[in-house]
Design a protein around this motif. Structure first.
Motif, PDB file in Angstrom:
ATOM      1  N   ASN A   1       0.792  -1.238   0.000  1.00 57.82           N
ATOM      2  CA  ASN A   1       0.000   0.000   0.000  1.00 57.82           C
ATOM      3  C   ASN A   1       0.823   1.285   0.000  1.00 57.82           C
ATOM      4  N   THR A   2       2.150   1.172  -0.176  1.00 60.05           N
ATOM      5  CA  THR A   2       2.960   2.380  -0.015  1.00 60.05           C
ATOM      6  C   THR A   2       3.183   3.122  -1.324  1.00 60.05           C
ATOM      7  N   GLY A   3       3.599   2.390  -2.342  1.00 61.06           N
ATOM      8  CA  GLY A   3       3.917   3.063  -3.601  1.00 61.06           C
ATOM      9  C   GLY A   3       3.793   2.108  -4.768  1.00 61.06           C
TER      10      GLY A   3
ATOM     11  N   ALA B   1      10.761   0.990   1.713  1.00 59.52           N
ATOM     12  CA  ALA B   1       9.514   1.074   0.933  1.00 59.52           C
ATOM     13  C   ALA B   1       9.737   1.806  -0.383  1.00 59.52           C
ATOM     14  N   HIS B   2      10.779   2.645  -0.419  1.00 58.96           N
ATOM     15  CA  HIS B   2      11.065   3.436  -1.622  1.00 58.96           C
ATOM     16  C   HIS B   2      12.392   3.033  -2.233  1.00 58.96           C
ATOM     17  N   PRO B   3      12.379   2.048  -3.133  1.00 56.56           N
ATOM     18  CA  PRO B   3      13.617   1.768  -3.862  1.00 56.56           C
ATOM     19  C   PRO B   3      13.900   2.935  -4.800  1.00 56.56           C
TER      20      PRO B   3
ATOM     21  N   VAL C   1      14.393   2.696   7.635  1.00 57.13           N
ATOM     22  CA  VAL C   1      14.731   3.260   6.315  1.00 57.13           C
ATOM     23  C   VAL C   1      13.520   3.169   5.398  1.00 57.13           C
ATOM     24  N   HIS C   2      12.613   4.114   5.535  1.00 57.78           N
ATOM     25  CA  HIS C   2      11.459   4.179   4.634  1.00 57.78           C
ATOM     26  C   HIS C   2      11.944   4.550   3.230  1.00 57.78           C
ATOM     27  N   SER C   3      12.985   5.402   3.174  1.00 58.10           N
ATOM     28  CA  SER C   3      13.562   5.782   1.882  1.00 58.10           C
ATOM     29  C   SER C   3      15.027   6.144   2.086  1.00 58.10           C
TER      30      SER C   3
ATOM     31  N   PHE D   1      10.592  10.462   6.718  1.00 61.62           N
ATOM     32  CA  PHE D   1      10.095   9.346   5.903  1.00 61.62           C
ATOM     33  C   PHE D   1      10.783   9.410   4.536  1.00 61.62           C
ATOM     34  N   HIS D   2      10.883  10.650   4.022  1.00 60.79           N
ATOM     35  CA  HIS D   2      11.183  10.783   2.597  1.00 60.79           C
ATOM     36  C   HIS D   2      12.397  11.641   2.300  1.00 60.79           C
ATOM     37  N   PHE D   3      13.389  11.027   1.685  1.00 61.60           N
ATOM     38  CA  PHE D   3      14.463  11.816   1.104  1.00 61.60           C
ATOM     39  C   PHE D   3      13.957  12.370  -0.231  1.00 61.60           C
TER      40      PHE D   3
ATOM     41  N   LEU E   1      -0.783   7.628  -1.191  1.00 60.30           N
ATOM     42  CA  LEU E   1       0.617   7.951  -0.903  1.00 60.30           C
ATOM     43  C   LEU E   1       1.388   8.247  -2.191  1.00 60.30           C
ATOM     44  N   HIS E   2       2.044   7.225  -2.750  1.00 62.55           N
ATOM     45  CA  HIS E   2       3.007   7.529  -3.811  1.00 62.55           C
ATOM     46  C   HIS E   2       2.601   6.972  -5.171  1.00 62.55           C
ATOM     47  N   GLY E   3       3.120   7.648  -6.216  1.00 65.51           N
ATOM     48  CA  GLY E   3       2.727   7.280  -7.566  1.00 65.51           C
ATOM     49  C   GLY E   3       3.899   7.092  -8.505  1.00 65.51           C
TER      50      GLY E   3
HETATM   51 FE   FE2 Z   1       6.611   6.948   1.582  1.00 70.98          FE
END
Ligand code: FE2
Ligand SMILES: CC(=O)/C=C/C=C(C)/C=C/C1=C(C)CCCC1(C)C
Ligand SMILES: CC(/C=C/C=O)=C\C=C\C=O
Length: 540
Positions: free
Chosen positions: A175-177, A223-225, A273-275, A340-342, A532-534
């Protein structure tokens, strides 16, 4: 194939659905531009009541799926050809049981398909094992972000704990991205590795799990490769010997190969490390004082920091790994931070072209981990429109990491946080600037009073200025930048966001990337929950 020949009027009228009936699962037929009725199970027996009380952004999506053409106000640029996909938690209850946290929701994938100035929209639930099991058994069956299955007795709890170590009891609720791999596969992701689910970007159907074929093991990942046409880079936290593996997967393969390993400098466990960010030659591995916590993973009831723990005494570090050799070229202590986000990172050079430092930008929550608990649904749903519940929330945190062997790095605000209302998160940049010196970022910002980011903001990191878009009562989702093909200016493109409105409605919004003025909007048949992300899937 989509049929674009039907009149807007007919399709929009056909696209509206009946309210779900109270008292059970209703089946509603919706005519779609496909000229075939789509069978659309509505999702609960309480949606109507909940919708009356809560902002639609925090209300479960009303039905499994919908698709239809939208009436466009304004003009969609003809160069905008492709599909914007946006993922996010969208269903926060099973039967009468309401979930706690924003991140617990079962994934709702939304699409906006742009072609020849027209717009087909749709949404569909991701068919994860976790979602299917919950629907079938009418209860939570896997360990979600904060929700855990309710155990009938102690032995059932012990059995589930045993399954935790193999990962069998962890959620695959992606459900994240959503990302498009270099080989064309489109994958929805979350923080568990098993929650990497391949989907069809047209039908939004869940096609199956992306099974990593290597034997690197581990259960979780970022969650964010970082995904480009050439590679998929990610971090695998090691909870046993605190550290991170930096891994790379090539298009057309399912095999991640190790670039290198970072050992944590401190603390009982790796930082969350979310991102993470990359530059052209380096991977930056963050070691946040907000660390994974093994005991919290085992708990049946969540703590205010969920599966994490705040360890200021363990300090904060950034490690820099050379992508080509896997060698660590810098490891510096930095001020405590929470992100959360770089946003992006790049290499700073001296006059002779030698790299002297790495600059890494993130949405930084003033080292306050309580942001995690502020995202509890009860908090999100309780806003009275008056009290300012996000005081000094977040800023563009800019790290400077010296590469001369100095032990410490710096953390400053890249621009005065008042420019974006002292709140910002959910960012995107022009993808051609990934890892390079850049000027613009698009994000959600804050207009006070608020309890959640409620504006769209274009950040000029050179002039240190922001331009903000706001509509009263609206909750906009992450502004996603799509560059105009052939553009030479960094901000030449369009910014897409989905807006959830206070009155329960919603629309897709298109802003000009340069002027940040509205170009077009298109009303959805009903407001959608916050996402969240697209990603962008260009039309071939
Ligand atoms: Fe995120
Ligand atoms: C939606 C979002 O941004 C984050 C979701 C994070 C999830 C689902 C994290 C799940 C986890 C577990 C179920 C157990 C292991 C730890 C952790 C990765 C936090
Ligand atoms: C939406 C959000 C934070 C908002 C507050 O400022 C964080 C989302 C994190 C996951 O993707």
């Amino acid at each position: 194939m989509l049929d674009f020949n039907q009149s807007n009027h007919r399709i929009e009228k056909a696209g509206f659905v009946r309210k779900p009936e109270k008292g059970g699962l209703t089946i509603t037929q919706v005519a779609s531009p496909l000229r075939r009725p789509v069978i659309v199970p509505s999702l609960d027996n309480e949606t109507v009541d909940r919708r009356d009380r809560n902002h639609v952004a925090w209300t479960s999506v009303r039905q499994e799926r919908w698709e239809g053409e939208l009436v466009v106000q304004g003009e969609i640029p003809l160069w905008l050809k492709g599909t914007y996909l946006r993922n996010g938690p969208g269903l926060w209850h099973i039967e009468d049981y309401n979930f706690r946290h924003l991140f617990d929701g079962y994934a709702t994938l939304v699409k906006l398909q742009f072609e020849n100035g027209r717009l087909i929209a749709g949404h569909r639930q991701i068919e994860s094992e976790a979602y299917k099991a919950a629907r079938k058994n009418k209860k939570v069956c896997f360990r979600e972000f904060s929700e855990v299955p309710k155990y009938e007795n102690f032995m059932a709890y012990v059995g589930d704990i045993a399954k935790l170590f193999s990962g069998a009891s962890l959620t695959d609720n992606a459900n994240t991205g959503v990302v498009k791999l270099g080989d064309g596969r489109v994958v929805c992701l979350t923080e568990t590795q098993k929650g990497s689910l391949v989907i069809d970007p047209n039908s939004l159907e869940t096609l199956g799990r992306l099974e990593y074929s290597d034997s690197l093991g581990g259960l979780i990942h970022s969650a964010h490769p970082i995904v480009t046409d050439a590679e998929f880079l990610t971090l695998l936290p090691d909870l046993v010997n605190p550290g991170y593996l930096v891994v790379r997967m090539e298009p057309g393969t399912n095999e991640r190969k190790v670039i290198g390993r970072v050992n944590c400098r401190n603390g009982p466990a790796p930082g969350w490390v979310h991102s993470f960010p990359v530059t052209e030659h380096y991977v930056v591995v963050p070691e946040m004082p907000l660390r994974y916590c093994a005991q919290n993973l085992l708990r049946a009831e969540p703590t205010p920091l969920y599966k994490f723990e705040w360890h200021p005494e363990s300090k904060a570090f950034l490690h820099v790994m050379c992508k080509a050799s896997g060698k660590i070229v810098a490891s510096v202590e930095v001020p405590l931070f929470v992100t959360f986000h770089f946003i992006n990172a790049y290499e700073e050079e001296d006059e002779d072209g030698r790299v002297t430092a790495i600059i890494a930008d993130c949405c930084e929550h003033n080292a306050d981990a309580t942001i995690l608990d502020q995202l509890r649904l009860q908090n999100l749903r309780s806003f009275n429109g008056k009290d300012d519940l996000l005081p000094d929330a977040s800023r563009v945190g800019r790290f400077t990491i010296p590469l001369d062997g100095s032990p410490c790095g710096k953390l400053e605000s890249a621009l005065e946080p008042d420019e974006h209302g002292r709140g910002m998160d959910m960012c995107s940049i022009n993808p051609t600037k990934l890892g390079k010196k850049y000027r613009y970022a698009y994000a959600c910002g804050a207009q006070r009073p608020c309890h959640f980011p409620n504006t769209l903001t274009k950040l000029d990191l050179v002039k240190k200025k922001a331009k903000n878009w706001h509509e009263a009562g609206a909750v906009p989702s992450e502004p996603f930048f799509v560059a105009r093909p052939g553009a030479t200016e960094e901000d030449d493109g369009a910014v897409i966001s989905l807006i959830s409105e206070k009155n329960g409605n919603g629309y897709a919004l298109l802003l000009d990337g340069s002027t940040f003025e509205e170009i077009a909007r298109a009303k959805l048949p009903y407001g959608l929950p916050y996402g969240l992300h697209g990603c962008w899937v260009p039309k071939e």
